[in-house]
Structure formats: structure tokens, C-alpha cells
Design a protein around this motif. Sequence first.
Motif, PDB file in Angstrom:
ATOM      1  N   ASN A  97      25.084 -21.666  25.911  1.00 13.22           N
ATOM      2  CA  ASN A  97      25.471 -20.484  25.566  1.00 13.22           C
ATOM      3  C   ASN A  97      25.205 -19.800  24.404  1.00 13.22           C
ATOM      4  OD1 ASN A  97      26.754 -20.588  28.184  1.00 13.22           O
ATOM      5  ND2 ASN A  97      28.620 -21.679  27.400  1.00 13.22           N
ATOM      6  N   ALA A  98      24.511 -20.086  23.444  1.00 12.16           N
ATOM      7  CA  ALA A  98      24.119 -19.584  22.086  1.00 12.16           C
ATOM      8  C   ALA A  98      23.139 -18.628  22.431  1.00 12.16           C
ATOM      9  CB  ALA A  98      23.435 -20.644  21.210  1.00 12.16           C
ATOM     10  N   ARG A  99      23.183 -17.525  21.579  1.00 15.49           N
ATOM     11  CA  ARG A  99      22.067 -16.538  21.607  1.00 15.49           C
ATOM     12  C   ARG A  99      20.785 -17.223  20.750  1.00 15.49           C
ATOM     13  NH1 ARG A  99      24.193 -11.061  18.670  1.00 15.49           N
ATOM     14  NH2 ARG A  99      25.442 -11.317  20.321  1.00 15.49           N
ATOM     15  N   SER A 100      19.813 -16.660  20.928  1.00 18.95           N
ATOM     16  CA  SER A 100      18.756 -16.973  20.407  1.00 18.95           C
ATOM     17  C   SER A 100      18.571 -16.540  18.987  1.00 18.95           C
ATOM     18  CB  SER A 100      17.313 -16.546  21.070  1.00 18.95           C
ATOM     19  OG  SER A 100      16.714 -15.489  20.238  1.00 18.95           O
ATOM     20  N   GLU A 101      18.005 -17.492  18.061  1.00 16.43           N
ATOM     21  CA  GLU A 101      18.282 -17.180  16.740  1.00 16.43           C
ATOM     22  C   GLU A 101      17.128 -16.282  15.978  1.00 16.43           C
ATOM     23  OE1 GLU A 101      18.145 -20.871  14.757  1.00 16.43           O
ATOM     24  OE2 GLU A 101      19.755 -21.715  15.914  1.00 16.43           O
ATOM     25  N   SER A 102      16.296 -16.023  16.802  1.00 14.74           N
ATOM     26  CA  SER A 102      15.131 -14.975  16.395  1.00 14.74           C
ATOM     27  C   SER A 102      15.380 -13.631  16.872  1.00 14.74           C
ATOM     28  CB  SER A 102      13.835 -15.677  16.636  1.00 14.74           C
ATOM     29  OG  SER A 102      13.560 -15.714  18.315  1.00 14.74           O
ATOM     30  N   LEU A 103      15.868 -12.663  16.087  1.00 18.35           N
ATOM     31  CA  LEU A 103      15.916 -11.426  16.368  1.00 18.35           C
ATOM     32  C   LEU A 103      15.125 -10.531  15.295  1.00 18.35           C
ATOM     33  CD1 LEU A 103      19.834 -11.193  17.124  1.00 18.35           C
ATOM     34  CD2 LEU A 103      17.925 -10.805  18.750  1.00 18.35           C
ATOM     35  N   SER A 104      14.683  -9.652  15.931  1.00 17.40           N
ATOM     36  CA  SER A 104      13.662  -8.570  14.704  1.00 17.40           C
ATOM     37  C   SER A 104      14.764  -7.958  14.003  1.00 17.40           C
ATOM     38  CB  SER A 104      12.805  -7.841  15.532  1.00 17.40           C
ATOM     39  OG  SER A 104      13.477  -6.916  16.269  1.00 17.40           O
ATOM     40  N   ASP A 105      14.131  -7.186  13.012  1.00 19.08           N
ATOM     41  CA  ASP A 105      15.111  -6.416  12.151  1.00 19.08           C
ATOM     42  C   ASP A 105      15.528  -5.057  12.744  1.00 19.08           C
ATOM     43  OD1 ASP A 105      14.451  -7.943   9.837  1.00 19.08           O
ATOM     44  OD2 ASP A 105      12.659  -6.945   9.137  1.00 19.08           O
TER      45      ASP A 105
END
Length: 81
Positions: free
Chosen positions: A51-59
Motif C-alpha cells: 500500500n506504500a506510495r512509490s518513493e520517486s516523485l519529481s520536484d
Amino acid sequence: MRWLLLVLTVLAIVLCFTRHGAGAMGWWLFVSCAGTLATALAFAQARIADNARSESLSDYDLRRLREGKPPLDHDRSTSER
């Protein structure tokens, strides 16, 4: 791994109740209690990871989150599941 822990825990419980000596019964009871704790934590960790959100989000996505808007790739990541 969590399924292996579950099988080994059940095996330890069975061995605990089939032993005739107090020392062996106590040892397998201890192993089964430790296995129960480890199995519960392994299943909880797997559920949290699913259920965790992916850790790689852009700025840019982080800025949108701070503004209260969903990130742009939010729809794409939920449709892939």
C-alpha cells in the motif's frame, strides 16, 4: 519468506505438542512464540509495502502535493495495479 516463516512456525507448534520432555517442549514453545512474532511482522511489512506510495516523485510532483493537488502521474500509477 513470510510463507516459509509461517510453515516453520506451524511445524514448531506441532513439535511443541508432540514432545514428551519438558525441556524439548519448552524449547519448541519458545521457538513457536518467536516464529509467531516474526511471521506477524513479515505479513504486516508485506501489507504495508503493497500500500506504500512509490518513493520517486519529481520536484514538480512534490510542489503539486504541497499545494494540495495530486501529482500528475497519480492516475497512471493507480491504473497499473
